[in-house]
Scaffold this motif. Structure first.
Motif, short mmCIF file in Angstrom:
data_model
loop_
_atom_site.label_atom_id
_atom_site.label_comp_id
_atom_site.label_asym_id
_atom_site.label_seq_id
_atom_site.Cartn_x
_atom_site.Cartn_y
_atom_site.Cartn_z
N GLN A 95 -11.75 39.86 13.40
CA GLN A 95 -12.70 41.06 13.30
C GLN A 95 -11.48 42.03 13.37
O GLN A 95 -10.88 42.73 12.53
CB GLN A 95 -13.71 41.22 14.52
CG GLN A 95 -14.76 42.36 14.20
CD GLN A 95 -16.00 42.28 14.76
OE1 GLN A 95 -16.57 41.10 14.84
NE2 GLN A 95 -16.62 43.05 15.38
N CYS A 96 -11.28 42.74 14.80
CA CYS A 96 -10.32 43.83 14.84
C CYS A 96 -8.88 43.20 14.73
O CYS A 96 -7.67 43.91 14.30
CB CYS A 96 -10.51 44.56 16.05
SG CYS A 96 -9.67 43.75 17.35
N GLY A 97 -8.56 42.09 15.15
CA GLY A 97 -7.41 41.13 14.94
C GLY A 97 -6.46 41.09 15.97
O GLY A 97 -5.63 40.24 16.12
N CYS A 99 -6.49 40.00 19.07
CA CYS A 99 -6.36 38.65 20.01
C CYS A 99 -5.86 37.50 19.11
O CYS A 99 -5.84 36.62 19.39
CB CYS A 99 -7.76 38.44 20.54
SG CYS A 99 -8.82 37.92 19.36
N GLN A 100 -5.91 37.77 17.65
CA GLN A 100 -5.97 36.50 16.75
C GLN A 100 -4.52 35.75 16.73
O GLN A 100 -4.76 34.55 16.64
CB GLN A 100 -6.30 36.97 15.40
CG GLN A 100 -8.02 37.51 15.59
CD GLN A 100 -8.79 36.33 15.67
OE1 GLN A 100 -8.51 35.14 15.60
NE2 GLN A 100 -9.94 36.66 16.28
N CYS A 131 -11.31 37.47 23.47
CA CYS A 131 -11.48 38.34 22.21
C CYS A 131 -12.67 39.26 22.50
O CYS A 131 -13.75 39.09 22.85
CB CYS A 131 -12.26 37.28 21.30
SG CYS A 131 -12.58 38.07 19.65
N ARG A 132 -12.20 40.48 22.45
CA ARG A 132 -13.00 41.73 22.83
C ARG A 132 -14.22 41.93 21.85
O ARG A 132 -15.11 42.58 22.45
CB ARG A 132 -12.00 42.88 23.05
CG ARG A 132 -11.29 43.10 24.22
CD ARG A 132 -10.51 44.23 24.09
NE ARG A 132 -9.68 44.26 22.91
CZ ARG A 132 -8.38 45.00 22.64
NH1 ARG A 132 -8.58 46.07 23.59
NH2 ARG A 132 -8.02 45.04 21.81
N CYS A 133 -13.78 41.22 20.46
CA CYS A 133 -14.85 41.38 19.46
C CYS A 133 -15.89 40.52 19.64
O CYS A 133 -17.07 40.00 18.95
CB CYS A 133 -14.16 41.39 18.24
SG CYS A 133 -13.09 42.73 17.81
S1 FES Z 1 -10.88 39.91 16.91
FE1 FES Z 1 -10.93 41.80 18.01
S2 FES Z 1 -10.26 41.30 20.19
FE2 FES Z 1 -10.56 39.28 18.98
#
Ligand code: FES
Ligand code: FES
Length: 150
Positions: A95-97, A99-100, A131-133
């Motif tokens: 998603q936002c990336g 943590c990825q 993962c915040r998302c």
């Molecule tokens: S993809 Fe956004 S924090 Fe994990």
């Protein structure tokens, strides 16, 4: 001077041996795929491999990484890594990336030790990676998919 081996490359850094390994990787070597989240070994954003095992680079001193094989998201390779990266892309996990890279490094360690993990194995193996998302369902699905291709 501190001598490290990062992604198979010998590097010499004019760095404080007590500095977190994460700063060496990002600020001295310029590999910015490994992220800073909490700085306290609580979120997993900074996960790298030390001699093949997932490790929190924010909480390891540079001096403790001397003589060890450090691998970052930019350099990780092999059958398991390829399967994980392919599954991540196919299932569009990111998603936002932020943590990825840490999630992927932990997933590779998990699958290297356990080629057919259950949901519980995955939850346990990945529990230190936040993962915040909230992409946890896709992360779990991608690990199962990668496992099918190993
Ligand atoms: S993809 Fe956004 S924090 Fe994990
Ligand atoms: S930045 Fe290292 S665990 Fe959060």
């Amino acid at each position: 001077m501190v001598a490290l081996n990062i992604n198979g490359r010998a590097v010499e850094l004019n760095a404080d041996p007590k500095m977190p390994l994460l700063w060496a990787i990002r600020d001295f070597v310029g590999l910015t795929g490994t992220k800073y989240g909490c700085g306290r070994a609580l979120c997993g954003a900074c996960t790298v491999h030390l001699d093949g095992d997932a490790a929190r680079s924010c909480s390891i001193m540079v001096s403790d990484a001397v003589g060890r094989k450090i691998t970052t998201i930019e350099g990780v390779s092999g059958t398991v890594a390829d399967a994980v990266k392919a599954a991540w892309q196919r299932l569009d996990v990111v998603q936002c990336g932020y943590c990825q890279s840490g999630q992927i490094m932990s997933a590779i360690t998990l699958l290297t030790g356990n080629k057919k993990p259950s949901d519980e194995d995955i939850d346990l193996g990945m529990e230190g990676n936040v993962c915040r998302c909230g992409a946890y369902q896709r992360i779990r699905a991608a690990i199962h998919e990668a496992a099918q291709n190993l």
